[in-house]
Scaffold this motif. Structure first.
Motif, PDB file in Angstrom:
ATOM      1  N   LEU A 132      21.067 -12.460  81.909  1.00 47.37           N
ATOM      2  CA  LEU A 132      21.725 -13.401  81.023  1.00 47.37           C
ATOM      3  C   LEU A 132      23.211 -13.058  81.044  1.00 47.37           C
ATOM      4  O   LEU A 132      23.594 -11.912  80.791  1.00 47.37           O
ATOM      5  CB  LEU A 132      21.155 -13.275  79.608  1.00 47.37           C
ATOM      6  CG  LEU A 132      21.623 -14.253  78.528  1.00 47.37           C
ATOM      7  CD1 LEU A 132      20.598 -14.283  77.405  1.00 47.37           C
ATOM      8  CD2 LEU A 132      22.989 -13.893  77.962  1.00 47.37           C
ATOM      9  N   LEU A 133      24.057 -14.022  81.370  1.00 49.15           N
ATOM     10  CA  LEU A 133      25.510 -13.827  81.388  1.00 49.15           C
ATOM     11  C   LEU A 133      26.111 -14.613  80.241  1.00 49.15           C
ATOM     12  O   LEU A 133      25.748 -15.768  80.008  1.00 49.15           O
ATOM     13  CB  LEU A 133      26.100 -14.301  82.714  1.00 49.15           C
ATOM     14  CG  LEU A 133      25.545 -13.656  83.981  1.00 49.15           C
ATOM     15  CD1 LEU A 133      26.212 -14.255  85.209  1.00 49.15           C
ATOM     16  CD2 LEU A 133      25.730 -12.149  83.959  1.00 49.15           C
ATOM     17  N   PHE A 134      27.054 -13.998  79.532  1.00 47.53           N
ATOM     18  CA  PHE A 134      27.612 -14.682  78.369  1.00 47.53           C
ATOM     19  C   PHE A 134      29.126 -14.507  78.270  1.00 47.53           C
ATOM     20  O   PHE A 134      29.687 -13.478  78.648  1.00 47.53           O
ATOM     21  CB  PHE A 134      26.949 -14.194  77.072  1.00 47.53           C
ATOM     22  CG  PHE A 134      27.093 -12.716  76.799  1.00 47.53           C
ATOM     23  CD1 PHE A 134      28.213 -12.207  76.154  1.00 47.53           C
ATOM     24  CD2 PHE A 134      26.096 -11.826  77.190  1.00 47.53           C
ATOM     25  CE1 PHE A 134      28.340 -10.846  75.905  1.00 47.53           C
ATOM     26  CE2 PHE A 134      26.213 -10.456  76.943  1.00 47.53           C
ATOM     27  CZ  PHE A 134      27.343  -9.969  76.300  1.00 47.53           C
ATOM     28  N   LEU A 135      29.759 -15.551  77.765  1.00 46.46           N
ATOM     29  CA  LEU A 135      31.160 -15.551  77.359  1.00 46.46           C
ATOM     30  C   LEU A 135      31.178 -16.359  76.069  1.00 46.46           C
ATOM     31  O   LEU A 135      31.069 -17.591  76.105  1.00 46.46           O
ATOM     32  CB  LEU A 135      32.046 -16.176  78.431  1.00 46.46           C
ATOM     33  CG  LEU A 135      33.568 -15.983  78.322  1.00 46.46           C
ATOM     34  CD1 LEU A 135      34.243 -16.406  79.615  1.00 46.46           C
ATOM     35  CD2 LEU A 135      34.181 -16.728  77.151  1.00 46.46           C
ATOM     36  N   LEU A 197      36.277 -12.983  71.029  1.00 48.47           N
ATOM     37  CA  LEU A 197      35.370 -13.421  72.077  1.00 48.47           C
ATOM     38  C   LEU A 197      34.886 -12.201  72.855  1.00 48.47           C
ATOM     39  O   LEU A 197      35.565 -11.176  72.913  1.00 48.47           O
ATOM     40  CB  LEU A 197      36.057 -14.388  73.039  1.00 48.47           C
ATOM     41  CG  LEU A 197      36.464 -15.742  72.464  1.00 48.47           C
ATOM     42  CD1 LEU A 197      37.907 -15.699  71.972  1.00 48.47           C
ATOM     43  CD2 LEU A 197      36.293 -16.863  73.477  1.00 48.47           C
ATOM     44  N   VAL A 198      33.715 -12.334  73.454  1.00 49.20           N
ATOM     45  CA  VAL A 198      33.161 -11.258  74.273  1.00 49.20           C
ATOM     46  C   VAL A 198      32.628 -11.832  75.583  1.00 49.20           C
ATOM     47  O   VAL A 198      32.207 -12.980  75.648  1.00 49.20           O
ATOM     48  CB  VAL A 198      32.022 -10.497  73.563  1.00 49.20           C
ATOM     49  CG1 VAL A 198      32.560  -9.670  72.408  1.00 49.20           C
ATOM     50  CG2 VAL A 198      30.933 -11.451  73.086  1.00 49.20           C
ATOM     51  N   MET A 199      32.675 -11.004  76.605  1.00 56.94           N
ATOM     52  CA  MET A 199      32.116 -11.353  77.907  1.00 56.94           C
ATOM     53  C   MET A 199      31.231 -10.209  78.357  1.00 56.94           C
ATOM     54  O   MET A 199      31.580  -9.034  78.186  1.00 56.94           O
ATOM     55  CB  MET A 199      33.240 -11.574  78.922  1.00 56.94           C
ATOM     56  CG  MET A 199      32.753 -12.006  80.297  1.00 56.94           C
ATOM     57  SD  MET A 199      34.144 -12.392  81.416  1.00 56.94           S
ATOM     58  CE  MET A 199      34.659 -10.737  81.865  1.00 56.94           C
ATOM     59  N   GLY A 200      30.067 -10.539  78.912  1.00 58.40           N
ATOM     60  CA  GLY A 200      29.191  -9.475  79.368  1.00 58.40           C
ATOM     61  C   GLY A 200      27.876 -10.009  79.914  1.00 58.40           C
ATOM     62  O   GLY A 200      27.773 -11.176  80.304  1.00 58.40           O
ATOM     63  N   SER A 201      26.882  -9.153  79.929  1.00 55.75           N
ATOM     64  CA  SER A 201      25.584  -9.504  80.489  1.00 55.75           C
ATOM     65  C   SER A 201      24.477  -8.832  79.688  1.00 55.75           C
ATOM     66  O   SER A 201      24.717  -7.903  78.913  1.00 55.75           O
ATOM     67  CB  SER A 201      25.506  -9.094  81.965  1.00 55.75           C
ATOM     68  OG  SER A 201      25.639  -7.692  82.096  1.00 55.75           O
ATOM     69  N   ALA A 202      23.264  -9.295  79.898  1.00 56.21           N
ATOM     70  CA  ALA A 202      22.113  -8.722  79.233  1.00 56.21           C
ATOM     71  C   ALA A 202      20.898  -8.841  80.145  1.00 56.21           C
ATOM     72  O   ALA A 202      20.780  -9.799  80.917  1.00 56.21           O
ATOM     73  CB  ALA A 202      21.844  -9.430  77.909  1.00 56.21           C
ATOM     74  N   VAL A 203      20.024  -7.871  80.065  1.00 50.88           N
ATOM     75  CA  VAL A 203      18.786  -7.890  80.843  1.00 50.88           C
ATOM     76  C   VAL A 203      17.615  -7.749  79.889  1.00 50.88           C
ATOM     77  O   VAL A 203      17.710  -7.074  78.854  1.00 50.88           O
ATOM     78  CB  VAL A 203      18.754  -6.780  81.909  1.00 50.88           C
ATOM     79  CG1 VAL A 203      19.828  -7.009  82.967  1.00 50.88           C
ATOM     80  CG2 VAL A 203      18.924  -5.410  81.270  1.00 50.88           C
ATOM     81  N   PRO A 204      16.486  -8.387  80.194  1.00 50.24           N
ATOM     82  CA  PRO A 204      15.332  -8.277  79.309  1.00 50.24           C
ATOM     83  C   PRO A 204      14.857  -6.843  79.167  1.00 50.24           C
ATOM     84  O   PRO A 204      14.793  -6.087  80.150  1.00 50.24           O
ATOM     85  CB  PRO A 204      14.275  -9.152  80.004  1.00 50.24           C
ATOM     86  CG  PRO A 204      15.051 -10.110  80.843  1.00 50.24           C
ATOM     87  CD  PRO A 204      16.240  -9.332  81.309  1.00 50.24           C
TER      88      PRO A 204
END
Length: 207
Positions: A132-135, A197-204
């Motif tokens: 999951l990629l988020f900004l 604001l934040v930018m990053g990623s997440a893994v299950p």
């Protein structure tokens, strides 16, 4: 989705042009670089992510708002990747279980009607090794958080449902992800309710 939605869609690109050119665009490029395989761009809006998806991607741009979607479809020629457009919602993604290599949320988790359901859907569709990629803009701290709480009703009305006080990082974690924040930043004055604001990623998580 009536006159307000149509007006918001019609003015969105112009309102965001400076921020996209100076702050958001370079971060979108960094966030999406290196992506391959099947990608869901959730809440794709008017297509701000399209120029930054690598050609190795096959992207499904999910956008339920018809006014936003028309502008998105007009920009498909700016994409190097193969892109299809879906009118489905973040809470009911058009993908089979475990079929996606990446799910992308950029400036949308503040607005989705049911954030918990949207994140559960992201977890459902991600396959082994998927990310999951988020900004996103998120809840601040101290006085800033109180300001966000105070202005939320008016802000939400003016910005088509945007909730500036959502604790989105905590929500991603609660949805069963391990979260990595690569950067926290601001746009314009620090008191802006849409900061930080934040930018990053997440893994299950392996649960």
């Amino acid at each position: 989705m009536g006159v307000g939605s149509a007006l918001f869609a019609a003015t969105y690109d112009a309102a965001a042009r400076h921020a996209e050119a100076t702050v958001l665009g370079p971060r979108r490029a960094a966030l999406l670089s290196g992506l391959t395989g099947s990608v869901l761009d959730v809440g794709a809006g008017t297509g701000a992510n399209l120029p930054y998806f690598p050609a190795a991607c096959s992207v499904t741009a999910v956008e339920p708002d018809p006014h936003m979607r028309r502008r998105l479809e007009a920009k498909l020629g700016t994409a190097a990747a193969r892109v299809s457009v879906s009118a489905d919602s973040a809470e009911a993604l058009p993908a089979a279980d475990g079929s996606a290599d990446a799910v992308v949320f950029t400036l949308v988790l503040c607005t989705v009607p049911d954030q918990t359901a949207a994140l559960a859907e992201a977890r459902r569709v991600l396959g082994p090794g998927g990310r999951l990629l988020f900004l996103e803009h998120i809840r601040g701290s101290g006085r800033h958080a109180k300001l966000q709480d105070l202005v939320r009703p008016l802000w939400s009305c003016a910005a088509q449902g945007c909730q500036p006080n959502r604790d989105t990082l905590a929500a991603i974690s609660a949805a069963g992800f391990t979260v990595r924040v690569d950067e926290e930043f601001s746009i314009g004055p620090g008191w802006n309710p849409a900061n930080p604001l934040v930018m990053g990623s997440a893994v299950p998580d392996r649960r």
